[in-house]
Design an enzyme around this catalytic site. Structure first.
Site, PDB file in Angstrom:
ATOM      1  N   GLY A 156      47.335  -5.048 -16.456  1.00  0.00           N
ATOM      2  CA  GLY A 156      46.334  -5.310 -17.500  1.00  0.00           C
ATOM      3  C   GLY A 156      44.935  -5.045 -16.973  1.00  0.00           C
TER       4      GLY A 156
ATOM      5  N   LYS B  51      41.557  -0.060 -20.777  1.00  0.00           N
ATOM      6  CA  LYS B  51      42.126   0.556 -21.992  1.00  0.00           C
ATOM      7  C   LYS B  51      41.117   0.587 -23.131  1.00  0.00           C
ATOM      8  CE  LYS B  51      45.383  -2.597 -21.938  1.00  0.00           C
ATOM      9  NZ  LYS B  51      45.233  -3.200 -20.604  1.00  0.00           N
TER      10      LYS B  51
ATOM     11  N   LYS C  43      37.866   0.842 -23.070  1.00  0.00           N
ATOM     12  CA  LYS C  43      36.893   1.908 -22.915  1.00  0.00           C
ATOM     13  C   LYS C  43      37.503   3.274 -23.234  1.00  0.00           C
ATOM     14  CE  LYS C  43      34.608   4.986 -20.284  1.00  0.00           C
ATOM     15  NZ  LYS C  43      33.513   5.398 -19.456  1.00  0.00           N
TER      16      LYS C  43
ATOM     17  N   ASN D  82      45.327 -12.810 -25.852  1.00  0.00           N
ATOM     18  CA  ASN D  82      45.351 -12.708 -24.384  1.00  0.00           C
ATOM     19  C   ASN D  82      44.692 -11.418 -23.916  1.00  0.00           C
ATOM     20  OD1 ASN D  82      47.456 -11.287 -25.575  1.00  0.00           O
ATOM     21  ND2 ASN D  82      48.982 -11.778 -24.014  1.00  0.00           N
TER      22      ASN D  82
ATOM     23  N   THR E  25      46.775 -17.108 -20.217  1.00  0.00           N
ATOM     24  CA  THR E  25      45.408 -17.139 -20.740  1.00  0.00           C
ATOM     25  C   THR E  25      45.193 -18.349 -21.664  1.00  0.00           C
ATOM     26  OG1 THR E  25      46.075 -15.781 -22.607  1.00  0.00           O
ATOM     27  CG2 THR E  25      45.225 -14.626 -20.679  1.00  0.00           C
TER      28      THR E  25
ATOM     29  N   ARG F 167      63.161 -18.128 -34.586  1.00  0.00           N
ATOM     30  CA  ARG F 167      63.183 -17.984 -36.047  1.00  0.00           C
ATOM     31  C   ARG F 167      62.614 -19.205 -36.768  1.00  0.00           C
ATOM     32  NH1 ARG F 167      69.172 -16.412 -35.489  1.00  0.00           N
ATOM     33  NH2 ARG F 167      68.750 -17.841 -33.790  1.00  0.00           N
TER      34      ARG F 167
ATOM     35  N   GLN G  37      47.783  -5.393 -22.522  1.00  0.00           N
ATOM     36  CA  GLN G  37      48.440  -5.703 -21.242  1.00  0.00           C
ATOM     37  C   GLN G  37      48.825  -4.414 -20.499  1.00  0.00           C
ATOM     38  OE1 GLN G  37      49.735  -7.794 -24.170  1.00  0.00           O
ATOM     39  NE2 GLN G  37      47.902  -8.909 -23.660  1.00  0.00           N
TER      40      GLN G  37
ATOM     41  N   ARG H 218      38.293 -16.080 -15.504  1.00  0.00           N
ATOM     42  CA  ARG H 218      38.850 -16.354 -14.170  1.00  0.00           C
ATOM     43  C   ARG H 218      38.596 -15.178 -13.229  1.00  0.00           C
ATOM     44  NH1 ARG H 218      45.042 -17.424 -15.334  1.00  0.00           N
ATOM     45  NH2 ARG H 218      44.596 -15.934 -16.967  1.00  0.00           N
TER      46      ARG H 218
ATOM     47  N   ASP I 205      33.694   4.525  -9.893  1.00  0.00           N
ATOM     48  CA  ASP I 205      32.332   4.202  -9.464  1.00  0.00           C
ATOM     49  C   ASP I 205      32.323   2.945  -8.599  1.00  0.00           C
ATOM     50  OD1 ASP I 205      33.262   3.051 -11.885  1.00  0.00           O
ATOM     51  OD2 ASP I 205      31.276   2.208 -12.268  1.00  0.00           O
TER      52      ASP I 205
ATOM     53  N   SER J 276      36.726   7.732 -15.495  1.00  0.00           N
ATOM     54  CA  SER J 276      35.662   6.857 -15.975  1.00  0.00           C
ATOM     55  C   SER J 276      34.808   6.409 -14.797  1.00  0.00           C
ATOM     56  CB  SER J 276      36.267   5.658 -16.692  1.00  0.00           C
ATOM     57  OG  SER J 276      35.246   4.735 -16.968  1.00  0.00           O
TER      58      SER J 276
HETATM   59  P1  IMO Z   1      44.549  -6.724 -21.462  1.00  0.00           P
HETATM   60  O1  IMO Z   1      45.051  -6.158 -22.755  1.00  0.00           O
HETATM   61  C1  IMO Z   1      45.128  -9.083 -17.898  1.00  0.00           C
HETATM   62  C2  IMO Z   1      48.320 -12.116 -17.957  1.00  0.00           C
HETATM   63  C3  IMO Z   1      47.791 -13.518 -17.781  1.00  0.00           C
HETATM   64  C4  IMO Z   1      48.973 -14.185 -17.126  1.00  0.00           C
HETATM   65  C5  IMO Z   1      50.161 -13.525 -17.826  1.00  0.00           C
HETATM   66  C6  IMO Z   1      50.715 -14.332 -18.986  1.00  0.00           C
HETATM   67  O2  IMO Z   1      43.128  -7.135 -21.449  1.00  0.00           O
HETATM   68  O3  IMO Z   1      44.912  -5.832 -20.320  1.00  0.00           O
HETATM   69  P2  IMO Z   1      49.822 -14.846 -21.443  1.00  0.00           P
HETATM   70  O4  IMO Z   1      48.552 -15.542 -21.884  1.00  0.00           O
HETATM   71  O5  IMO Z   1      49.974 -13.472 -21.955  1.00  0.00           O
HETATM   72  O6  IMO Z   1      51.037 -15.708 -21.668  1.00  0.00           O
HETATM   73  O7  IMO Z   1      49.662 -14.763 -19.835  1.00  0.00           O
HETATM   74  O8  IMO Z   1      49.681 -12.277 -18.302  1.00  0.00           O
HETATM   75  N1  IMO Z   1      47.673 -11.332 -19.047  1.00  0.00           N
HETATM   76  C7  IMO Z   1      46.696 -10.435 -18.854  1.00  0.00           C
HETATM   77  N2  IMO Z   1      46.041 -10.052 -17.748  1.00  0.00           N
HETATM   78  N3  IMO Z   1      44.840  -8.464 -19.055  1.00  0.00           N
HETATM   79  C8  IMO Z   1      45.520  -8.800 -20.176  1.00  0.00           C
HETATM   80  O9  IMO Z   1      45.390  -8.115 -21.324  1.00  0.00           O
HETATM   81  C9  IMO Z   1      46.463  -9.848 -20.119  1.00  0.00           C
HETATM   82  N4  IMO Z   1      47.274 -10.439 -21.028  1.00  0.00           N
HETATM   83  C10 IMO Z   1      48.010 -11.341 -20.349  1.00  0.00           C
HETATM   84  O10 IMO Z   1      46.651 -13.548 -16.979  1.00  0.00           O
HETATM   85  O11 IMO Z   1      49.035 -13.821 -15.762  1.00  0.00           O
HETATM   86 MG    MG Z   2      42.262  -8.409 -20.045  1.00  0.00          MG
END
Ligand code: IMO
Ligand code: MG
Length: 446
Positions: free
Chosen positions: A16, A20, A22, A42, A130, A144, A225, A304, A334, A416
């Protein structure tokens, strides 16, 4: 008649936060439809456009420029958060047509509390979620008993479902504000109220996606993610509760995967991760602190500090295979260049022998060693007038990119070098030069 549309997907290949948002925003100028198909609040996607910063959690990052914006059935949506994001988008002058799947599931305040409660029960196995209620909402979906967006239209249905969820999860909720029926009723009233507001946007979105497809519109599917957070193929149990792989778009938006022309994988030039679990190339704390500060690696959703590490080629190779990636977008070059020392992990070894899989448990990880290759740093980039070009970049940076291409046997088409659309180099324009009509005249941002 020649069909000129492009159907593409942008996906994260690591843990994650690959950038993405950008890349999606950058590409969105050539698409008319933006679709999210997984996850919920999240996700934290930052877009800097014309000097303004936008932070999206639920709305696709392509929303600033696409005509039609879809929140697919595979998502879990906090309707209050969504209403706020929609307001912000409108205030910014954006007039995209937003539609929300009636079948997407609803994250309630009760699910957010459950998220925190479940984490405390997990104890040593806590994930570091999160706290956005993602896990508990998907649990209810698969049990369900879940609340769908369409259920927001009936106060009675909402109340019945909330009561069922409460009974099922009573052991966790007994010590919370939701143990009182009047609080659950008040929550339902709020949900019903926001539901009234969202009613005009609720649709069977999969039908609209097909309508747009038949009209020849270009569609961009945006993953949230990353592969290593995928519930099946990630570092279980330290993953999110949905699938993040390319294939998830078929189910999470209701669009056949065979019609997708192009998959763009987004990878950060180094690795970052929030939450617990194995992280093979993680840096020791002194170096990590430096990279974290250089890259402002603090969560968009939670604030965090992110864990950081060197680029992991075996992991990327796996993600590229699993998502059938056509080309890479590499972000944050960069930032990486400013480290005194730069390394790339080239192989995993067990008992001295290279292994061709990514271990997915702590036990399997024990005794695994990483091979590293040292790369030369390229320092802080000076921003040239008229923008960056690949050939004018420092030789060490170009070498890094070419090494990544060589190790992965895949082109790095997009680079980027900072926030903002202008800090982007497109090396191969095959996707951008496809015959899809350029919709930039629809750009609603002043
Ligand atoms: P984007 O789309 C980074 C991580 C959380 C945690 C684990 C489970 O910005 O890349 P959750 O709240 O989903 O049950 O947490 O997944 N996590 C992410 N880490 N970017 C994200 O989304 C994330 N979505 C969930 O930190 O370790
Ligand atoms: Mg994120």
């Amino acid at each position: 008649m020649e069909v000129s549309r492009v159907i593409a997907a942008v996906l994260g290949l690591q843990f994650g936060d690959e950038g993405k948002g950008k890349i999606t925003d950058f590409l969105s100028g050539m698409f008319q439809v933006a679709v999210r198909f997984n996850g919920g609040g999240n996700a934290g996607h930052t877009v800097v456009a014309n000097g303004k910063t936008y932070k999206f959690h639920l709305i696709p990052s392509g929303s600033l420029r696409c005509e039609t914006v879809v929140l697919g059935n595979g998502m879990v949506i906090d309707p209050h958060g969504l209403a706020e994001e929609m307001d912000k988008l409108t205030t910014s002058g954006c007039s995209s047509h937003i539609i929300i799947s009636k079948m997407a599931h609803v994250v309630t305040p009760m699910h957010k509390i459950l998220d925190t409660k479940e984490e405390s029960v997990r104890s040593k196995l806590s994930i570091g979620t999160t706290a956005q209620g993602i896990g508990p909402t998907y649990e209810d979906k698969y049990a369900r008993t879940g609340i769908r967006m369409v259920d927001l239209l009936s106060r009675d249905t909402l109340m019945e479902k909330v009561e069922t969820i409460y009974r099922m999860k009573e052991s966790l909720l007994a010590s919370t504000e939701f143990s009182r029926k009047e609080n659950r009723e008040a929550m339902v009233d709020e949900l019903y109220r926001v539901g009234q507001r969202l009613t005009p946007f609720l649709e069977y979105t999969e039908l609209e996606i097909f309508r747009q497809y038949r009209k020849g519109k270009s569609i961009l599917f945006e993953g949230a993610q990353g592969t290593m957070l995928d519930i099946d193929f990630g570092m279980y149990p330290f993953v999110t509760s949905s699938n993040a792989l390319a294939g998830a778009l078929s189910l999470g938006a209701g669009f056949p995967f065979r019609k997708v022309d192009y998959v763009i994988g987004v990878a950060k030039a180094y690795m970052s991760k929030v939450g617990s679990g194995p992280f093979p190339t993680e840096l020791e704390e002194t170096q990590a602190a430096r990279l974290r500060d250089l890259g402002h690696e603090f969560g968009t959703t939670t604030g965090r500090p992110r864990r950081v590490g060197w680029l992991d080629i075996p992991m990327l190779r796996y993600s590229i295979m699993m998502n059938d990636v056509d080309a890479l977008a590499v972000t944050r070059l960069d930032t990486l260049g400013q480290m005194d020392k730069i390394r790339i992990c080239t192989a995993y070894r067990k008992d001295g022998k290279e292994i061709d899989y990514i271990p997915r448990s702590f036990q399997e990880f024990s005794g695994v060693e990483m091979d590293y290759m040292d790369m030369e740093p390229w320092g802080k980039l000076a921003q040239p007038e008229g923008g960056y070009t690949f050939s004018a970049l420092p030789a060490a940076l170009r070498k890094y990119v070419e090494k990544v291409e060589e190790l992965l046997d895949i082109p790095v088409d997009i680079i980027s070098l900072g926030e903002g659309r202008e800090n982007t180099i497109v090396r191969d324009t095959s996707v951008l030069n496809s015959q899809a009509p350029d919709t930039r005249e629809h750009d609603p941002i002043p």
